[in-house]
Motif scaffolding. Structure first.
Motif, PDB file in Angstrom:
ATOM      1  N   GLN B 153       0.826  -1.206   0.000  1.00  0.00           N
ATOM      2  CA  GLN B 153       0.000   0.000   0.000  1.00  0.00           C
ATOM      3  C   GLN B 153       0.870   1.269   0.000  1.00  0.00           C
ATOM      4  OE1 GLN B 153      -3.130   0.304  -0.547  1.00  0.00           O
ATOM      5  NE2 GLN B 153      -3.404   2.467  -0.044  1.00  0.00           N
ATOM      6  N   GLY B 154       1.922   1.257   0.814  1.00  0.00           N
ATOM      7  CA  GLY B 154       2.822   2.411   0.881  1.00  0.00           C
ATOM      8  C   GLY B 154       3.500   2.676  -0.461  1.00  0.00           C
ATOM      9  N   LEU B 156       2.315   1.802  -3.427  1.00  0.00           N
ATOM     10  CA  LEU B 156       1.278   2.287  -4.349  1.00  0.00           C
ATOM     11  C   LEU B 156       1.014   3.777  -4.128  1.00  0.00           C
ATOM     12  CD1 LEU B 156      -1.303  -0.663  -4.251  1.00  0.00           C
ATOM     13  CD2 LEU B 156       0.088   0.039  -6.198  1.00  0.00           C
ATOM     14  N   GLU B 157       0.989   4.181  -2.867  1.00  0.00           N
ATOM     15  CA  GLU B 157       0.717   5.589  -2.576  1.00  0.00           C
ATOM     16  C   GLU B 157       1.835   6.498  -3.075  1.00  0.00           C
ATOM     17  OE1 GLU B 157      -1.303   6.778   0.717  1.00  0.00           O
ATOM     18  OE2 GLU B 157      -2.250   4.854   1.089  1.00  0.00           O
ATOM     19  N   ARG B 158       3.050   6.029  -2.926  1.00  0.00           N
ATOM     20  CA  ARG B 158       4.175   6.827  -3.427  1.00  0.00           C
ATOM     21  C   ARG B 158       4.094   6.956  -4.947  1.00  0.00           C
ATOM     22  NH1 ARG B 158       6.420   4.109   1.107  1.00  0.00           N
ATOM     23  NH2 ARG B 158       7.680   5.464   2.437  1.00  0.00           N
ATOM     24  N   LEU B 159       3.749   5.848  -5.615  1.00  0.00           N
ATOM     25  CA  LEU B 159       3.613   5.893  -7.078  1.00  0.00           C
ATOM     26  C   LEU B 159       2.494   6.855  -7.475  1.00  0.00           C
ATOM     27  CD1 LEU B 159       3.890   2.115  -8.069  1.00  0.00           C
ATOM     28  CD2 LEU B 159       5.592   3.883  -8.478  1.00  0.00           C
ATOM     29  N   ALA B 160       1.379   6.785  -6.737  1.00  0.00           N
ATOM     30  CA  ALA B 160       0.233   7.642  -7.056  1.00  0.00           C
ATOM     31  C   ALA B 160       0.587   9.121  -6.900  1.00  0.00           C
ATOM     32  CB  ALA B 160      -0.957   7.288  -6.166  1.00  0.00           C
ATOM     33  N   LEU B 161       1.566   9.397  -6.035  1.00  0.00           N
ATOM     34  CA  LEU B 161       1.986  10.795  -5.847  1.00  0.00           C
ATOM     35  C   LEU B 161       2.969  11.235  -6.934  1.00  0.00           C
ATOM     36  CD1 LEU B 161       2.433  10.730  -1.978  1.00  0.00           C
ATOM     37  CD2 LEU B 161       0.713  12.023  -3.245  1.00  0.00           C
ATOM     38  N   GLY B 162       3.294  10.310  -7.834  1.00  0.00           N
ATOM     39  CA  GLY B 162       4.194  10.664  -8.937  1.00  0.00           C
ATOM     40  C   GLY B 162       5.649  10.338  -8.656  1.00  0.00           C
ATOM     41  N   ALA B 163       5.872   9.398  -7.713  1.00  0.00           N
ATOM     42  CA  ALA B 163       7.248   9.009  -7.418  1.00  0.00           C
ATOM     43  C   ALA B 163       7.774   8.090  -8.514  1.00  0.00           C
ATOM     44  CB  ALA B 163       7.309   8.294  -6.074  1.00  0.00           C
ATOM     45  N   SER B 164       9.079   8.156  -8.758  1.00  0.00           N
ATOM     46  CA  SER B 164       9.703   7.204  -9.674  1.00  0.00           C
ATOM     47  C   SER B 164       9.741   5.854  -8.955  1.00  0.00           C
ATOM     48  CB  SER B 164      11.128   7.653  -9.993  1.00  0.00           C
ATOM     49  OG  SER B 164      11.895   7.636  -8.812  1.00  0.00           O
ATOM     50  N   VAL B 165       9.992   4.778  -9.698  1.00  0.00           N
ATOM     51  CA  VAL B 165      10.041   3.472  -9.035  1.00  0.00           C
ATOM     52  C   VAL B 165      11.185   3.438  -8.006  1.00  0.00           C
ATOM     53  CG1 VAL B 165       8.869   2.179 -10.859  1.00  0.00           C
ATOM     54  CG2 VAL B 165      11.330   2.427 -10.947  1.00  0.00           C
ATOM     55  N   LYS B 248       5.495   1.199 -15.140  1.00  0.00           N
ATOM     56  CA  LYS B 248       5.893   1.650 -13.798  1.00  0.00           C
ATOM     57  C   LYS B 248       4.763   1.450 -12.794  1.00  0.00           C
ATOM     58  CE  LYS B 248       9.297   4.562 -15.930  1.00  0.00           C
ATOM     59  NZ  LYS B 248       9.695   5.832 -16.428  1.00  0.00           N
ATOM     60  N   GLN B 249       4.089   0.324 -12.947  1.00  0.00           N
ATOM     61  CA  GLN B 249       3.049  -0.083 -11.993  1.00  0.00           C
ATOM     62  C   GLN B 249       3.599  -1.260 -11.192  1.00  0.00           C
ATOM     63  OE1 GLN B 249       0.242  -1.084 -15.010  1.00  0.00           O
ATOM     64  NE2 GLN B 249      -0.553   0.990 -15.210  1.00  0.00           N
TER      65      GLN B 249
END
Lengths: 216, 251
Positions: B153-154, B156-165, B248-249
């Motif tokens: 979950q953490g 996924l949230e970082r990715l949703a905020l536009g973080a790189s992998v 990048k999912q």
């Protein structure tokens, strides 16, 4: 109004199971959509496809006149920001969370801007140094929402963000979302089961068994 | 030399296996078959290696020495990748990580004059380095797998905020590297106090002055720190990307 996002014949399936079928939707820039439907109907899946968190099986998603595939997923997610239903705050303090959007852009945190955002949703500047375990459910949700808008996205996708909040907290979030939509021109799509929110919706969509219907 | 092991004493020492077998049967642990297979494998493998090393040391050929070292590195990589089920390309990643960590560490030791480029020194030292790198990488893989599962979950949230992998995974990657290196650091702290490690024990056993033996052990401590840190960092930085797809999912 110009079109911000367009979904054309979007399908999503996992193995042989169809989750979303032939979704067609045009979202004008600056609009606010409310999305409802029974649990498990595919609402969250639709939002996650729009946020590029998962990929559609077929069909087209056009954002800002460009197909989704032409964007770098990271840059796209900075413009189409997805807020989770039960967000996880990471690190130790509120500041760790609110510094994150700056860190990923290789910038130092603009404390004035962060405090301004906190105060807008009824949280004080002191919240920044608070441990995340010490926050109530409503405070956590507000901190998580601020994370999404410190760098204003063009579109905000909200997955039942008011579920589980008391009336006072709901009111704060509603007013803040209205401010983002009306004053800051952020296009919003909000999933909800809340009857008051559904009744108040100007533009209402419903997903039932993977199919989208425009109710209002 | 005080080494007195002969075939008779080895045969009598085999009685110790009966102790383990007896416990397994008495307590119904169901390990009797594994114990027998383990013992038979150990005897065969060690005899083969013993004769092989005797031959390699005698011919003292550069290519044969390198081939044996490569064989060790490959086996270490093979075992390390077993600890990372679900991690794509775990074998080539492990091979590269162990190859580089072993290569760099050995080169420093050779250039520093701590060891000579002769098979009787290069091959055992390669084995020590590669096996420690293997353990570190295996632990790091386990840590990556469990953290990407538990902290999904953490991420996924970082990715949703536009973080790189990279930004979405950095905390997990660092923790995995730490986990991989921890046993080596712990054993460096307790070396001599809790255990007299293999290299030092072997030298003392062979009659070498303990003060001289510890110098070799100090060298081993240095080289294992280098090998495990290099192995874990290379493996983790190459492996974490495999938890994501091309969009990048998170998979």
């Amino acid at each position: 109004m110009t079109t911000l996002m367009q979904l054309q014949h979007v399908n999503y399936q996992v193995d042989d199971k169809k989750i979303l079928t032939d979704i067609n939707l045009t979202i004008p820039a600056g609009s606010h959509y409310t999305l409802t439907g029974p649990s498990g109907s595919g609402k969250s899946t639709l939002l996650r496809i729009m946020a590029a968190m998962i990929s559609k099986t077929s069909g087209d998603l056009i954002f800002d006149d460009q197909p989704l595939e032409s964007y770098d997923p990271i840059m796209y997610r900075r413009q189409v920001s997805y807020c989770f239903q039960q967000p996880t705050l990471f690190g130790a303090t509120v500041a760790d969370n609110l510094a994150f959007p700056y860190q990923i852009r290789k910038q130092t945190m603009d404390t004035d801007h962060v405090v301004e955002a906190l105060e807008y949703v009824g949280l004080s500047a002191e919240t920044l140094t608070q441990k995340i375990e010490a926050l109530s459910g409503g405070e956590r949700q507000r901190v998580a929402l601020i994370r999404n808008i410190l760098f204003l996205p063009k579109m905000l996708l909200l997955d039942e963000v008011t579920a589980g909040l008391d009336e006072a907290n709901k009111q704060i979030v509603h007013e803040w979302l209205r401010h983002l939509n009306v004053d800051r021109h952020v296009t919003t799509v909000m999933i909800t089961h809340d009857t008051t929110e559904i009744a108040a919706a100007d533009q209402l969509l419903q997903v039932t068994a993977g199919q989208l219907e425009v109710l209002k | 030399m005080n080494l007195v092991v002969n075939n008779t004493s080895l045969f009598l020492a085999a009685m110790l296996v009966l102790v383990a077998l007896g416990i397994s049967l008495w307590q119904k642990l169901g390990l009797d078959k594994d114990i027998i297979v383990g013992v038979v494998r150990a005897i065969i493998q060690l005899f083969v290696v013993g004769y092989l090393l005797k031959y390699i040391f005698r011919v003292n050929n550069l290519w044969l020495t390198l081939a044996m070292m490569l064989f060790i590195v490959f086996n270490a990589a093979w075992n390390a990748q077993k600890r990372g089920p679900g991690i794509a390309h775990a074998l080539p990643i492990s091979f590269l990580a162990i190859f580089i960590s072993t290569g760099v560490t050995l080169s420093v030791l050779v250039f520093a004059g701590a060891i000579k480029f002769i098979p009787s020194q290069m091959i055992p030292i390669s084995g020590m380095i590669a096996s420690n790198s293997m353990v570190a990488i295996g632990l790091a893989y386990r840590s990556l797998n469990s953290q990407f599962h538990d902290q999904r979950q953490g991420v996924l949230e970082r990715l949703a905020l536009g973080a790189s992998v990279m930004d979405a995974s950095i905390a997990i990657v660092k923790e995995a590297i730490r986990t991989g290196m921890a046993p080596t650091i712990d054993s460096a702290k307790t070396v001599g106090l809790v255990s007299l490690p293999g290299m030092m024990s072997g030298l003392i056993f062979a009659g070498v002055d303990p003060v001289r033996a510890i110098k070799y052990q100090i060298m081993v401590t240095f080289m294992l720190l280098s090998a495990t840190s290099l192995g874990a960092i290379i493996a983790c930085y190459l492996a974490y990307k495999n938890f994501y797809n091309a969009q990048k999912q998170l998979k």
